[in-house]
Design an enzyme around this catalytic site. Structure first.
Site, short mmCIF file in Angstrom:
data_model
loop_
_atom_site.label_atom_id
_atom_site.label_comp_id
_atom_site.label_asym_id
_atom_site.label_seq_id
_atom_site.Cartn_x
_atom_site.Cartn_y
_atom_site.Cartn_z
N GLN A 540 0.82 -1.21 0.00
CA GLN A 540 0.00 0.00 0.00
C GLN A 540 0.85 1.26 0.00
O GLN A 540 0.40 2.33 -0.39
CB GLN A 540 -0.92 0.01 1.23
CG GLN A 540 -1.96 -1.10 1.24
CD GLN A 540 -2.71 -1.16 2.54
OE1 GLN A 540 -2.87 -0.14 3.21
NE2 GLN A 540 -3.16 -2.34 2.92
N CYS A 541 2.09 1.16 0.47
CA CYS A 541 2.99 2.31 0.51
C CYS A 541 4.00 2.23 -0.61
O CYS A 541 4.31 1.14 -1.12
CB CYS A 541 3.72 2.37 1.86
SG CYS A 541 2.62 2.49 3.28
N THR A 542 4.52 3.36 -1.00
CA THR A 542 5.57 3.40 -2.01
C THR A 542 6.89 3.08 -1.31
O THR A 542 7.49 3.94 -0.67
CB THR A 542 5.65 4.79 -2.67
OG1 THR A 542 4.37 5.11 -3.21
CG2 THR A 542 6.67 4.78 -3.79
#
Length: 686
Positions: A540-542
């Site tokens: 979900q995060c970069t």
């Protein structure tokens, strides 16, 4: 007259008055035109004899005009400015030699007779200066060169014009002469014949000297005449040697606020010794202005406090860019950069870094689109946000980033819009359809209003709509995508119908025309699906190495700048080394790539931090691309938003439309190979 009553005539020295606009214009000329040249530049000034205060010579921004008209009730002065490149040059310059050189030019004008045609040459001045553009400080020293000639002896105390018997006739004669010719003139007064005439200086006849009043516009408010009379007298005595030993009458013309000349003064003088103003004569010159402490030395003015803070910031921002043109890139087009409007899809890690780099290059029109809020994890990676933004809990990224950009450069025109980017495979329910329509209209309008689109979002499918719109509206599209330790930066191919450039035939290199270059989706054989669904926290995060985003953002902006400096813009071709070219190494082939103003212009840049290496591949358009192919563009042109909602419902619609479904069918077939057809033994390996 007895010797006891004779006195030496003193002159009121010039005082310079410099308008702030003079320095602003000097800074502009230095940055944009003169650059490293310190060649002298002709300037002009003006002075007035109407209600004069002090003995002022004024200069403002009009001083640099080739043809300038002095203000009303003012006279012109001819000058030169020597603007040095360093403070050391300013200090080390031989001041005596400089005023001597300027003085010799003054004498040359006297001897040639040019002064008779243009008397303003007698009010010659020059400025020695150094502009510290980084600190907005200006060091300067005015000089009003005058030959050091034998003294003039004063035969009267300075009689007022109104005290003459025929005062009205004198004033009527002077008024008959237009103001622009009153800088230096002759007042002929023959009382016996009742002739009173104001004549131009060019009518000078030394036989009539007894009837002459040598008039000049006198900016002095003192009993003494202005400094310019000193040059006037030197010229007359050089032009008419018979004047030596004769009484000469000078009329200092002074007007009050009502344009009455009652305060004008007359000085009767005599020079008993002849002065040698010939070329062979060893002459000295005087005329350096004293500083504010009454000593010989330059002055300094700091314009920082007098400048508008926004203008000050703009000048400082542009300073580094303009300095590039001095030595490194004289042909750099900064105007096209400042006029280009950039639209950024995404205001996260990449969006913030790209926006900051755009400001550094002088881009002023930046719009950001994003729907996220500033979170606590953002400020350390996204340099336009602070911890306070996260604490607030309701600060949206796009408008916050736009506000930060304006705080950095007040002259920037930045806007942030909060909206969702509709994506293929992301079904839109009936309750959100109206909002989606609204967002689509805003996105389309923004694309139409901007010149360049940056794709900086954190998912593949969110780049599809901007790619489609960029291709449909013929915009420059720059894409940047990140991996853990890798990045991709590319420019999308042009969709304009212009012929463009076929490129050069270069051995070992393949050329792809700008209109044939592919987009971000041209290498895919599948439509983008919903990659945001069913993701774990790390997905979900970069998750990237922190330096990757800054590297990619820098390449993205530099690629755009290089593209804007290319004469073909988005039609510029790209080159890449052909595979299987054994005659040449890839390094040798790459060295042959034609360069633009800022170097080569690749199609894409793929980099890896694990080995600190970049490669520059170029790929052609895919005829069945799900974003920029003709079937997709034609369907969008024909159906508009109805087409878009079909793609949002299911990504398979794009696959069917472009024929990719057939590729997937072929790919799903199992092809059996006979192991006997392949010899995998080690015996045949060499």
């Amino acid at each position: 007259m007895s010797a006891e009553k004779e006195a030496i005539l003193q002159f009121a020295p010039w005082a310079s008055f410099v308008s702030p606009t003079f320095w602003h214009k000097l800074a502009e000329l230095k940055l944009d035109y003169d650059r490293l040249s310190d060649t002298k530049r002709t300037i002009s000034g003006h002075y007035t004899n109407r209600n004069a205060s002090g003995c002022l010579l004024e200069v403002d921004y009009t001083a640099y005009n080739r043809a300038t008209q002095p203000p009303k009730f003012s006279q012109a002065a001819i000058g030169t400015i020597y603007n040095k490149n360093t403070i050391e040059e300013f200090k080390a310059l031989d001041k005596m030699a400089l005023i001597t050189d300027e003085g010799k030019e003054l004498l040359a004008d006297m001897r040639s007779g040019r002064v008779l045609d243009d008397p303003s040459l007698l009010t010659r001045f020059f400025v020695l200066s150094f502009a510290d553009l980084k600190c907005h400080s200006y060091y300067y020293w005015f000089a009003f060169p005058c030959p050091l000639t034998p003294t003039l002896k004063l035969l009267n105390g300075g009689q007022k014009l109104k005290d003459l018997p025929n005062y009205q006739k004198y004033t009527d004669a002077v008024k008959s002469l237009p103001l622009e010719f009153q800088s230096f003139f002759i007042l002929y007064a023959n009382e016996e014949q009742h002739v009173f005439e104001a004549r131009k200086l060019s009518s000078l006849n030394e036989k009539d000297v007894e009837h002459y009043y040598f008039g000049f516009a006198d900016p002095s408010e003192y009993e003494q005449p202005a400094w310019l009379m000193r040059n006037y007298a030197a010229f007359l005595l050089q032009q008419c040697p018979s004047f030596v030993g004769q009484k000469l009458k000078f009329l200092g013309l002074r007007y009050n606020q009502q344009m009455q000349m009652e305060d004008s003064r007359i000085w009767e003088v005599i020079q008993t010794e002849a002065g040698d103003l010939s070329e062979s004569g060893e002459l000295k010159f005087v005329g350096w202005e004293l500083n504010k402490n009454g000593k010989m030395g330059p002055r300094m003015v700091c314009m920082r406090d007098s400048m508008d803070p926004a203008k000050l910031a703009e000048n400082s921002v542009n300073l580094n860019l303009k300095l590039m043109k001095w030595r490194l890139v004289p042909d750099l087009n900064l105007e096209i950069i400042s006029q280009t409007k950039c639209l950024l899809f995404g205001a996260g890690t990449l969006g913030c870094a790209v926006a900051r780099n755009l400001l550094s290059w002088g881009f002023k029109h930046i719009t950001l689109l994003d729907n996220g809020k500033v979170g606590f994890s953002n400020p350390v990676r996204q340099n336009l946000y602070t911890h306070a933004d996260a604490v607030a809990g309701n600060h949206m990224k796009a408008p916050t980033a736009a506000e930060r950009l304006r705080e950095i450069n007040p002259s920037a025109e930045t806007v942030g819009h909060v909206l969702e980017i509709p994506m293929p495979g992301h079904t839109i329910g009936d309750s959100l359809r109206a909002q989606t329509e609204e967002h689509l209209q805003l996105i389309e309008q923004q694309v139409r209003d901007h010149d360049v689109i940056f794709l900086l979002t954190d998912s593949r499918e969110s780049r599809w709509l901007p790619t489609l719109l960029g291709a449909s509206y013929h915009k420059v599209v720059i894409n940047a995508a990140l991996g853990f330790d890798s990045y991709l930066v590319m420019r999308h191919g042009s969709t304009r119908e212009d012929a463009g450039d076929g490129g050069q035939e270069i051995e070992g290199l393949k050329c792809v025309r700008g209109s044939k270059l592919g987009c971000y989706f041209c290498n895919d054989v599948t439509a983008p699906g919903n990659s945001l669904k069913d993701r774990t926290l790390d997905q979900q995060c970069t998750v990237t190495r922190p330096g990757v985003s800054n590297i990619a953002a820098s390449y993205a902006v530099e690629l755009l700048v290089a593209l804007l400096q290319h004469p073909l813009r988005d039609q510029a071709p790209a080159y890449y080394a052909q595979s299987g070219n054994r005659g040449q190494s890839s390094i040798e082939s790459s060295s042959k790539v034609p360069e633009g103003l800022l170097g080569i212009l690749p199609h894409s840049i793929r980099g890896m931090l694990c080995n600190y290496e970049n490669i520059l591949p170029a790929t052609e358009k895919f005829a069945q691309c799900i974003a920029c192919s003709k079937p997709v563009l034609d369907a969008f042109t024909k159906e508009g938003h109805a087409f878009l909602f079909k793609t949002f419902e299911t990504a398979k619609y794009l696959e069917d439309l472009t024929g990719i479904s057939e590729f997937k069918r072929l790919n799903s077939e199992i092809i059996d190979f006979d192991d006997d057809e392949f010899d995998m033994s080690d015996e045949d390996e060499d």
